[in-house]
Scaffold this motif. Structure first.
Motif, mmCIF file in Angstrom:
data_model
loop_
_atom_site.group_PDB
_atom_site.id
_atom_site.type_symbol
_atom_site.label_atom_id
_atom_site.label_comp_id
_atom_site.label_asym_id
_atom_site.label_seq_id
_atom_site.Cartn_x
_atom_site.Cartn_y
_atom_site.Cartn_z
ATOM 1 N N ARG A 93 0.833 -1.206 0.000
ATOM 2 C CA ARG A 93 0.000 0.000 0.000
ATOM 3 C C ARG A 93 0.868 1.257 0.000
ATOM 4 N NH1 ARG A 93 -3.236 -3.164 3.527
ATOM 5 N NH2 ARG A 93 -2.144 -2.323 5.348
ATOM 6 N N ALA A 94 1.914 1.247 0.836
ATOM 7 C CA ALA A 94 2.788 2.428 0.926
ATOM 8 C C ALA A 94 3.520 2.651 -0.399
ATOM 9 C CB ALA A 94 3.781 2.258 2.077
ATOM 10 N N GLY A 95 4.004 1.560 -1.003
ATOM 11 C CA GLY A 95 4.715 1.665 -2.282
ATOM 12 C C GLY A 95 3.828 2.229 -3.370
ATOM 13 N N MET A 96 2.592 1.744 -3.428
ATOM 14 C CA MET A 96 1.676 2.233 -4.449
ATOM 15 C C MET A 96 1.310 3.697 -4.196
ATOM 16 S SD MET A 96 -0.618 -1.128 -5.384
ATOM 17 C CE MET A 96 -1.680 -0.211 -6.498
ATOM 18 N N ALA A 97 1.107 4.035 -2.923
ATOM 19 C CA ALA A 97 0.805 5.430 -2.591
ATOM 20 C C ALA A 97 1.966 6.338 -2.985
ATOM 21 C CB ALA A 97 0.498 5.563 -1.098
ATOM 22 N N ALA A 98 3.194 5.803 -2.898
ATOM 23 C CA ALA A 98 4.383 6.588 -3.255
ATOM 24 C C ALA A 98 4.647 6.567 -4.760
ATOM 25 C CB ALA A 98 5.596 6.042 -2.503
ATOM 26 N N GLY A 99 3.755 5.940 -5.516
ATOM 27 C CA GLY A 99 3.871 5.972 -6.977
ATOM 28 C C GLY A 99 4.801 4.923 -7.559
ATOM 29 N N ARG A 100 5.228 3.932 -6.734
ATOM 30 C CA ARG A 100 6.068 2.862 -7.306
ATOM 31 C C ARG A 100 5.214 1.983 -8.219
ATOM 32 N NH1 ARG A 100 8.652 -0.228 -2.485
ATOM 33 N NH2 ARG A 100 9.267 -1.636 -4.157
ATOM 34 N N SER A 101 5.854 1.393 -9.230
ATOM 35 C CA SER A 101 5.135 0.538 -10.175
ATOM 36 C C SER A 101 4.559 -0.672 -9.428
ATOM 37 C CB SER A 101 6.100 0.081 -11.269
ATOM 38 O OG SER A 101 5.584 -1.061 -11.898
ATOM 39 N N PRO A 102 3.247 -0.940 -9.596
ATOM 40 C CA PRO A 102 2.632 -2.027 -8.829
ATOM 41 C C PRO A 102 3.172 -3.411 -9.190
ATOM 42 C CG PRO A 102 0.952 -0.650 -9.914
ATOM 43 C CD PRO A 102 2.287 -0.258 -10.459
ATOM 44 N N GLY A 103 3.701 -3.592 -10.419
ATOM 45 C CA GLY A 103 4.084 -4.933 -10.887
ATOM 46 C C GLY A 103 4.946 -5.701 -9.891
ATOM 47 N N ALA A 104 6.063 -5.091 -9.482
ATOM 48 C CA ALA A 104 6.998 -5.780 -8.598
ATOM 49 C C ALA A 104 6.414 -5.945 -7.197
ATOM 50 C CB ALA A 104 8.315 -5.001 -8.530
ATOM 51 N N LEU A 105 5.677 -4.937 -6.725
ATOM 52 C CA LEU A 105 5.080 -4.994 -5.386
ATOM 53 C C LEU A 105 4.076 -6.145 -5.287
ATOM 54 C CD1 LEU A 105 4.419 -1.157 -5.015
ATOM 55 C CD2 LEU A 105 6.038 -2.492 -3.620
ATOM 56 N N VAL A 106 3.207 -6.227 -6.282
ATOM 57 C CA VAL A 106 2.185 -7.273 -6.313
ATOM 58 C C VAL A 106 2.852 -8.645 -6.434
ATOM 59 C CG1 VAL A 106 0.404 -8.216 -7.840
ATOM 60 C CG2 VAL A 106 0.264 -5.830 -7.104
ATOM 61 N N ALA A 107 3.895 -8.734 -7.261
ATOM 62 C CA ALA A 107 4.600 -10.007 -7.430
ATOM 63 C C ALA A 107 5.215 -10.463 -6.108
ATOM 64 C CB ALA A 107 5.684 -9.869 -8.502
ATOM 65 N N GLY A 108 5.710 -9.523 -5.321
ATOM 66 C CA GLY A 108 6.282 -9.870 -4.016
ATOM 67 C C GLY A 108 5.224 -10.480 -3.106
ATOM 68 N N MET A 109 4.054 -9.863 -3.086
ATOM 69 C CA MET A 109 2.941 -10.386 -2.295
ATOM 70 C C MET A 109 2.560 -11.797 -2.744
ATOM 71 S SD MET A 109 0.405 -10.212 -0.198
ATOM 72 C CE MET A 109 -0.041 -8.529 0.336
ATOM 73 N N HIS A 110 2.399 -11.974 -4.064
ATOM 74 C CA HIS A 110 1.993 -13.291 -4.576
ATOM 75 C C HIS A 110 3.065 -14.339 -4.284
ATOM 76 C CE1 HIS A 110 -0.848 -11.227 -7.741
ATOM 77 N NE2 HIS A 110 -1.189 -10.978 -6.494
ATOM 78 N N GLY A 111 4.323 -13.940 -4.425
ATOM 79 C CA GLY A 111 5.420 -14.866 -4.139
ATOM 80 C C GLY A 111 5.392 -15.344 -2.690
ATOM 81 N N HIS A 112 5.016 -14.428 -1.795
ATOM 82 C CA HIS A 112 4.922 -14.787 -0.381
ATOM 83 C C HIS A 112 3.820 -15.818 -0.131
ATOM 84 C CE1 HIS A 112 4.894 -14.433 3.957
ATOM 85 N NE2 HIS A 112 3.626 -14.060 3.925
ATOM 86 N N LEU A 113 2.736 -15.736 -0.913
ATOM 87 C CA LEU A 113 1.569 -16.600 -0.682
ATOM 88 C C LEU A 113 1.604 -17.905 -1.478
ATOM 89 C CD1 LEU A 113 -1.279 -13.887 -0.844
ATOM 90 C CD2 LEU A 113 -0.136 -14.785 1.206
ATOM 91 N N ALA A 114 2.387 -17.936 -2.557
ATOM 92 C CA ALA A 114 2.220 -18.999 -3.557
ATOM 93 C C ALA A 114 2.485 -20.403 -3.005
ATOM 94 C CB ALA A 114 3.109 -18.729 -4.771
ATOM 95 N N GLY A 115 3.554 -20.559 -2.209
ATOM 96 C CA GLY A 115 3.904 -21.898 -1.715
ATOM 97 C C GLY A 115 2.739 -22.534 -0.961
#
Lengths: 242, 242
Positions: A93-115
């Protein structure tokens, strides 16, 4: 597998269940008995197994004769949220609010959940196929956005899945698993998606190794997938799983 | 309108006709009577009304209950070829052999044919809808490649056309007419098309003013559209014309 409730309406029976710690819902045609094709339905990020779009898809598929199962993803819906998940979600949420590209942020979240998500799905698939009204028929997977991000590692790992409807996600973190997918795929893109960049989306489509894959792009933002795509998905799964 | 021959097979009746100088074919469900939706079918460049892909589409649509009509485009099939057309065709071949980008060359050819093609289609549409087994029902247009290049000016000019399946062509020379099209469109792209650049293809999709438009992209070259797209087109026209 423990069933908690059972209701029927409009020709579709809905059963809530838990399998170990995983809460899920199973939809079947009312009075179904015997083996039938099964669709695993993955919900979006921050949503749950009973999100309106998930339930609408599930009932549409079940009305066409499929068994359909949805589960709460790790840290979603009725499942407990871990501290680490809370920290990653806050960073996103903070990254997106700061205007960072969502692609990598979202991928990090999914990577955490995928296993965990892949392990959950494989156990649920095995358990559901032991039921009389499901049986060991052909299996499809349908998931958009986070449902795609957790679905791609699942399909790459799970030979029982024979066709998939995916989309609304970019290639970040998924190229390797996508390159291991060879089953027929329908891949949905929202042409004016403000959450997923078009080029990253097309790159995920390109990364899939499937000989049969079709991109469906419609105008509109992330949440604006037109309802006729659900009907088209019924036709796609009927062709590949029936 | 003069009918030349009539044969029936597999539940579909095929009638060859001429309207003034324009040779055409009409397909209807066998023993059809009464008003029904009509699909105009435009063939590809260098082909004719009885090209295998055109006939396969026509019979598939007629089997689903539609009336379907195809005509030879100007300078194609059974129609005389003008000297000017011969010159433009030779330039196109020479330009492509010399490695020039096909987009502008093909657009020049289509631009030369479009005025006559639009007039032909409008006259044929009027004549065919006077037949008992067609009537003045809703009308769709289906055409790829040159069938798209001549179809876009037709649809822009012809309010009787209410839905279209188009594709396999880039934006050259078509942006203005595309911007006048507001009916639902399904737009096919071959992802590895060696004749049509992907970005020019996506630009033509973008140029369409239709609120409902869906891009379908499949792997493969210009001629490799998978056969399931014809089934999907039946569903699309059924939704919009029935």
């Amino acid at each position: 597998m423990r069933f908690i409730s059972r209701t029927s309406s409009d020709g579709v029976t809905e059963r809530f269940f838990t399998l170990d710690e995983v809460p899920g819902v199973l939809w079947t045609p009312e009075d179904a008995s015997g083996t039938r094709p099964l669709i695993l339905l993955g919900h979006g990020g921050g949503q749950r197994k009973t999100a309106p779009a998930t339930v609408a898809h599930a009932r549409r598929f079940a009305a066409a004769g499929f068994a359909v199962v949805a589960i709460d993803a790790p840290n979603h819906g009725d499942r407990p949220k871990s501290e680490e998940f809370g920290r990653i979600a806050a960073e996103l949420r903070a990254g997106m609010a700061a205007g960072r590209s969502p692609g990598a942020l979202v991928a990090g979240m999914h990577g955490h959940l995928a296993g965990q998500a892949v392990a959950d799905w494989r156990a649920v698939l095995t358990a559901v196929q032991r039921l009389d009204q499901v049986g060991t028929g052909p299996v499809g997977y349908c998931g958009m956005s986070m449902g795609c991000g957790l679905g791609i590692p699942l399909i790459a790992a799970e030979p029982r899945i024979r066709a998939a409807v995916l989309g609304l996600l970019g290639v970040h973190g998924l190229a390797e698993d996508a390159a291991r997918i060879t089953v027929p795929v329908r891949f949905l893109v929202q042409w004016d998606d403000r959450l997923v960049r078009r080029d990253e989306s097309l790159a995920l489509f390109d990364a899939l190794a499937s000989a049969e894959k079709t991109l469906h792009a419609n105008p509109g933002d992330h949440g604006d997938v037109p309802s006729f795509e659900a009907d088209d998905a019924v036709g796609f799964f009927t062709r590949h799983l029936s």
